[in-house]
Scaffold this active site. Structure first.
Site, short mmCIF file in Angstrom:
data_model
loop_
_atom_site.label_atom_id
_atom_site.label_comp_id
_atom_site.label_asym_id
_atom_site.label_seq_id
_atom_site.Cartn_x
_atom_site.Cartn_y
_atom_site.Cartn_z
N ALA A 260 2.13 1.90 -0.76
CA ALA A 260 1.50 1.06 -1.78
C ALA A 260 0.79 -0.12 -1.15
O ALA A 260 -0.34 -0.46 -1.52
CB ALA A 260 2.54 0.58 -2.79
N TYR A 261 1.44 -0.76 -0.19
CA TYR A 261 0.85 -1.93 0.46
C TYR A 261 -0.42 -1.55 1.21
O TYR A 261 -1.46 -2.21 1.09
CB TYR A 261 1.86 -2.56 1.40
CG TYR A 261 1.44 -3.91 1.92
CD1 TYR A 261 1.49 -5.04 1.11
CD2 TYR A 261 0.99 -4.07 3.23
CE1 TYR A 261 1.10 -6.29 1.58
CE2 TYR A 261 0.60 -5.31 3.71
CZ TYR A 261 0.66 -6.42 2.89
OH TYR A 261 0.26 -7.64 3.35
N CYS A 262 -0.37 -0.45 1.97
CA CYS A 262 -1.55 -0.01 2.71
C CYS A 262 -2.69 0.35 1.76
O CYS A 262 -3.85 -0.01 2.00
CB CYS A 262 -1.21 1.18 3.61
SG CYS A 262 -0.14 0.77 5.00
N SER B 182 -3.20 -0.76 -1.25
CA SER B 182 -3.74 -1.95 -1.92
C SER B 182 -4.60 -2.78 -0.99
O SER B 182 -5.65 -3.30 -1.39
CB SER B 182 -2.59 -2.80 -2.48
OG SER B 182 -1.83 -3.38 -1.43
#
Length: 305
Positions: free
Chosen positions: A153-155, A157
């Protein structure tokens, strides 16, 4: 080349300003003479930061995922300070662990805060930046350049906000508005310290090559971001070596995929340990504040005035 911008007397908006990069950036820019408008979800912490700054400052409670609240906040800040010269879209959260076992709501919240929140921030403040021919800085991450397992999710986003900012630059450059992207590697913040407490991410980092495995001090990283704001830079690198990743970014997904078969069995085993963080958790104190603010159903906007 854009001339260096004197920050003295300029109004700078920072989202996610209660702690970490946002708080340190507020202190650094205040010392350089800027007026600060602090936006975030932690009312008490925001008020304390605003009171402690050397220059004029105020704070607003707002969730960046709430487009109406951000528009209201932007108008309130413009009334309070008369103009907006710089906006730093810094608010962000992170969650780690295997995608297959992740909580869909937590995964989606990372995308909402980091990507949709960045777009909401830009939409709310662009009218003021068009008037001032100002500068918008979107904080991304090394994760936008280098895909990292256990942080899907972080990558996603951060790759998204990088692409968003680059596309937005093409739309607004002819109006005199400059758009930049800030890239940070692991930097000493509550979010990163939260990641260090999770066995899966701690093991992942231990296996990263130098210099990506190191945690970097906050103040020098933020000094470089502040320098980039003064230059109205298109790209800002909080750690100098991160610039080099731009030149090899095309090879990084293949490198991550190549190392996966050797790395993933150990990480999956760690994810099953009782000490592993719950799949639904957001990292660090900022993540906890995000969860608490939503649970409390606080009003969308409060001014510190």
């Amino acid at each position: 080349m854009y001339r260096r911008l004197s920050l003295r007397g300029r109004t700078v908006v920072i989202t996610g300003a209660a702690r970490g990069v946002g708080e340190q950036l507020a202190r650094t820019l205040s010392a350089r003479g800027a007026r600060l408008a602090l936006v975030g979800l932690e009312r008490t912490e925001l008020a304390a930061v605003a009171r402690s700054l050397a220059s004029e400052a105020d704070y607003w409670y707002a969730d960046v995922t709430d487009a109406c609240a951000m528009s209201f906040t932007a108008r309130s800040i413009a009334r309070r300070f008369g103009r907006v010269d710089v906006v730093v879209a810094n608010a962000g959260v992170a969650a780690g662990g295997p995608f297959l076992g992740s909580d869909p709501a937590a995964w989606r919240r990372v995308i909402e805060v980091n990507l949709v929140g960045g777009a909401n921030t830009a939409r709310a403040f662009l009218p003021a930046l068009l008037n001032s021919r100002g500068y918008y800085l979107q904080i991304a991450s090394l994760a936008a350049l280098a895909p990292t397992p256990m942080m899907t999710a972080y990558c996603a986003s951060k790759a998204g906000v990088e692409a968003f900012a680059h596309a937005l630059q093409a739309e607004v450059a002819h109006h005199g508005v400059r758009v930049g992207v800030g890239y940070l590697s692991w930097t000493d913040t509550d979010m990163v310290r939260g990641a260090e407490r999770e066995p899966v991410l701690r093991e992942l980092r231990s296996r990263m090559p130098w210099p990506a495995a190191r945690t970097y001090p906050l103040a020098p990283a933020v000094d470089r971001i502040a320098d980039g704001i003064e230059r109205r830079a298109r790209h800002v690198y909080a750690q100098r070596w991160v610039r080099a990743a731009q030149f090899v970014r095309g090879a990084l997904p293949a490198a991550a995929a190549h190392g996966g078969p050797n790395l993933m069995p150990a990480l999956e085993a760690l994810a099953l340990l009782p000490s592993a963080a719950p799949a639904a958790s957001l990292m660090g104190a900022g993540g906890a504040a995000d969860v608490a603010a939503r649970a409390a159903h606080q009003p969308p906007v409060r001014s510190g005035s």
